[in-house]
Design an enzyme around this catalytic site. Structure first.
Site, mmCIF file in Angstrom:
data_model
loop_
_atom_site.group_PDB
_atom_site.id
_atom_site.type_symbol
_atom_site.label_atom_id
_atom_site.label_comp_id
_atom_site.label_asym_id
_atom_site.label_seq_id
_atom_site.Cartn_x
_atom_site.Cartn_y
_atom_site.Cartn_z
ATOM 1 N N ASP A 99 0.857 -1.175 0.000
ATOM 2 C CA ASP A 99 0.000 0.000 0.000
ATOM 3 C C ASP A 99 0.899 1.232 0.000
ATOM 4 O OD1 ASP A 99 -2.459 1.586 0.476
ATOM 5 O OD2 ASP A 99 -3.228 -0.329 1.208
ATOM 6 N N ASP A 200 -3.125 4.667 -2.266
ATOM 7 C CA ASP A 200 -4.176 5.191 -1.411
ATOM 8 C C ASP A 200 -4.648 6.578 -1.852
ATOM 9 O OD1 ASP A 200 -5.466 4.623 1.271
ATOM 10 O OD2 ASP A 200 -4.596 6.583 1.696
ATOM 11 N N GLU A 255 -6.517 3.831 -5.843
ATOM 12 C CA GLU A 255 -7.801 4.035 -5.177
ATOM 13 C C GLU A 255 -8.349 5.385 -5.629
ATOM 14 O OE1 GLU A 255 -9.929 4.121 -0.813
ATOM 15 O OE2 GLU A 255 -8.013 5.097 -1.089
ATOM 16 N N HIS A 328 -11.247 -3.462 3.323
ATOM 17 C CA HIS A 328 -11.180 -3.077 4.730
ATOM 18 C C HIS A 328 -11.947 -1.788 5.032
ATOM 19 C CE1 HIS A 328 -8.396 -0.618 2.626
ATOM 20 N NE2 HIS A 328 -8.175 0.132 3.688
ATOM 21 N N ASP A 329 -12.502 -1.142 4.020
ATOM 22 C CA ASP A 329 -13.188 0.131 4.230
ATOM 23 C C ASP A 329 -14.714 0.032 4.246
ATOM 24 O OD1 ASP A 329 -10.914 1.702 4.502
ATOM 25 O OD2 ASP A 329 -10.739 2.052 2.344
HETATM 26 C C1 GLC Z 1 -8.101 4.991 2.006
HETATM 27 C C2 GLC Z 1 -7.874 3.716 2.790
HETATM 28 C C3 GLC Z 1 -8.490 3.887 4.139
HETATM 29 C C4 GLC Z 1 -7.788 5.032 4.835
HETATM 30 C C5 GLC Z 1 -7.854 6.306 3.999
HETATM 31 C C6 GLC Z 1 -6.894 7.327 4.505
HETATM 32 O O1 GLC Z 1 -9.423 5.219 1.730
HETATM 33 O O2 GLC Z 1 -8.369 2.611 2.111
HETATM 34 O O3 GLC Z 1 -8.461 2.731 4.911
HETATM 35 O O4 GLC Z 1 -8.375 5.252 6.080
HETATM 36 O O5 GLC Z 1 -7.520 6.079 2.667
HETATM 37 O O6 GLC Z 1 -5.594 6.901 4.292
#
Ligand code: GLC
Ligand code: CA
Length: 552
Positions: A99, A200, A255, A328-329
């Site tokens: 990540d 991310d 993402e 995980h979100d």
């Molecule tokens: C992304 C991650 C998430 C995190 C956020 C801030 O959305 O997937 O888990 O809290 O970014 O880094």
């Protein structure tokens, strides 16, 4: 270096390290645990792993607040365990991606420590602003996690921007020195042999000049129109590509909140030098909410189908889809789009709904055994920064019971409990006391039990993955949706010159009438995957799914 796009033939497994497997009994998942379970991951047919952050971190946001990008946290096993993991994964032919969290760091990162003291060259590593006249905040943006996007720092005497938690200050990507730091991080891991990155919230890294107030009446994410796909985003991503990624045959997975397929093409369209390879879109996660799980709505199959199909058709022949239903979100998918009452049936149907689409599938730990939402009896049990803030600040006039239900339904914690390996204490996750509670259903829902049952969801995932790997039509076939207006059934076909695949998914909790749509020749096809032993010609059972193959 030639980009072979190896990721197109792979199935990825996502590990959220704290809750995957604890190897040393301290209650926290770690890489020793992952090493123990590599055979298991491989047995699914997965040949890629995405690790959520493993770096040293104060843990203000589950590791997405990084204090050292060039190391592995000691609690996860440190660099030694990571190198061993990488070697063993590669020996098995598996790829490993990390990540990359560079929109922000932890406020305990040395860069921030120095920046707040105006030590050169770190002074402009972050986005600092003085208060506006009258002591007002620099602008009206909201943080995505807790309150306003600005926090005052006493040491520096200015506000810093944080689009996420207070402990996650945003980096100033307009500073060329910061971009050089990013490249250093990329090279460090790629040179070690890492196969790529999940990036991310990467579309947030370029903020509009002047940081103007948000004028749009948005239900969430106030400010986002000024930092999502910001003015220099393509410039910076091209720079990372030119200076680093182009020299490695690696994967970049971005993402990208709120992105549409048309917009995604600006980043991932396959042409020489494309900035990124795949995106994590959110549209298929929003069939039961508005933008975020915290604005729940009734599940709409039509919304889901339309998102699935738009991504399949818009990207076809131009770019490659990343396919997922859990990470995980978000809360667990069976608890959202399926049914806990029909846990196994709906789990299988949901697997089929996406695994036979065109693209590279990702499976989130525990999804393959049908883990469901965690429902603790008290709000005190929640650990996630976003959940805690939402609990303390919204729906205050509702009853305690309603507010707790709201947490069950929307919290990311719902999908962050330890993986349920067996019916042993703590679900076999740890010899010690786990850092967070185990879902109470672990005696019933666990890997060991499903290993023994040939009809289990786990074994169904294995079958489905093996099928998708062996069928050219899954990788290459065109995609077509049928019965688009149905609010109960999702039906699609895939086709090449020599194979046709028909995929039927019922999202109804009752038996429904069904007529095979025109164009689907199931009579001359072979039923290759199903979740009920018997199938009826004119009906679909609750959450029934079938996959037919016709070789022509
Ligand atoms: C992304 C991650 C998430 C995190 C956020 C801030 O959305 O997937 O888990 O809290 O970014 O880094
Ligand atoms: Ca541990």
């Amino acid at each position: 270096m030639e980009r072979t796009r190896w990721y197109k033939d792979r199935v990825f497994y996502q590990i959220w390290p704290r809750s995957f497997m604890d190897g040393n009994g301290d209650g926290v998942g770690d890489l020793w645990g992952v090493l123990e379970k590599l055979d298991y991951i491989q047995s699914l047919g997965a040949d890629g792993i995405w690790f959520s952050p493993l770096y040293p971190s104060p843990g203000a946001d589950g590791g997405y607040d990084i204090s050292d990008y060039l190391d592995i946290a000691p609690e996860y096993g440190g660099m030694e365990a990571f190198k061993q993991l990488l070697t063993e994964a590669h020996q098995r032919g598996m790829k490993v991606i990390m990540d990359l969290v560079i929109n922000h760091t932890s406020d305990e990162h040395p860069w921030f420590e120095k920046s707040r003291r105006r030590e050169e060259p770190y002074t402009d590593y972050y986005i600092w602003r003085p208060a506006k006249p009258g002591g007002k905040l620099p602008n009206n943006w909201d943080s995505n996690f807790e309150g306003k996007a600005w926090t005052y720092d006493d040491v520096r005497g200015e506000y810093y921007l944080h689009l996420f938690a207070v402990k996650q200050p945003d980096l100033n990507m307009d500073n060329p020195l910061v971009r050089e730091e990013v490249k250093k991080i990329l090279r460090f891991w790629l040179d070690m042999g890492v196969d790529g990155f999940r990036e991310d919230v990467i579309t947030f890294i370029s903020k509009e000049e002047g940081l103007p107030d948000e004028k749009l009446p948005l239900p969430a994410g106030k400010g986002i129109s000024h930092y999502n796909h910001g003015p220099h985003i393509h410039e910076y991503l091209s720079e990372f590509y030119r200076d680093v990624f182009s020299q490695y045959d690696c994967l970049t997975l971005a993402e990208a909140p709120m992105i549409t397929p048309a917009k995604a093409l600006e980043y991932i369209e396959e042409k020489p030098g494309n900035e990124l390879d795949m995106v994590i879109q959110f549209e298929t996660e929003c069939a039961d909410c508005l933008f975020t799980d915290w604005i729940p709505m009734k599940f709409s199959l039509r919304k889901l189908k339309s998102a699935f199909s738009r991504w399949q058709t818009t990207l076809d022949g131009k770019a490659w889809n990343m396919l997922y239903i859990e990470n995980h979100d978000h809360p667990r998918i069976i608890s959202r789009y399926g049914s806990e009452k029909f846990r196994t049936e709906s789990g299988k149907m949901l697997a089929v709904s996406y695994l036979f689409q065109k693209g590279t599938p990702f499976i989130y730990q525990g999804q393959e055994i049908g883990m469901t939402n965690w429902r603790p009896d008290s709000p005190d049990k929640y650990k996630d920064v976003q959940t805690i803030w939402k609990y303390q600040n919204t729906a205050l006039n509702q009853s305690d019971e309603k507010r707790l239900h709201r947490l069950w339904r929307s919290a990311r914690d719902s999908a962050r409990t330890p993986v349920q390996w067996s019916s042993e204490p703590h679900a076999g996750f740890s010899q010690g006391k786990p850092w967070t509670s185990v879902n109470k259903n672990y005696r019933r829902v666990n890997v060991a039990a499903q290993e023994k049952d040939s009809d289990s969801l786990l074994n169904f995932y294995r079958k489905a993955i093996a099928l998708r790997k062996n069928l050219d039509v899954v990788k290459n076939g065109t995609y077509q949706e049928h019965e688009k207006s149905s609010s109960q059934h999702y039906i699609y076909s895939r086709e090449t010159a020599s194979q046709k695949l028909y995929v039927i998914c019922s999202f109804a909790k009752k038996e429904t009438k069904w007529k095979c749509p025109k164009g689907l020749d199931i009579e001359h096809s072979k039923l290759i995957l199903q979740n009920y032993k018997e199938t009826l010609p004119d009906r679909l059972k609750p959450y029934e799914t079938r996959v037919y193959l016709m070789e022509q």
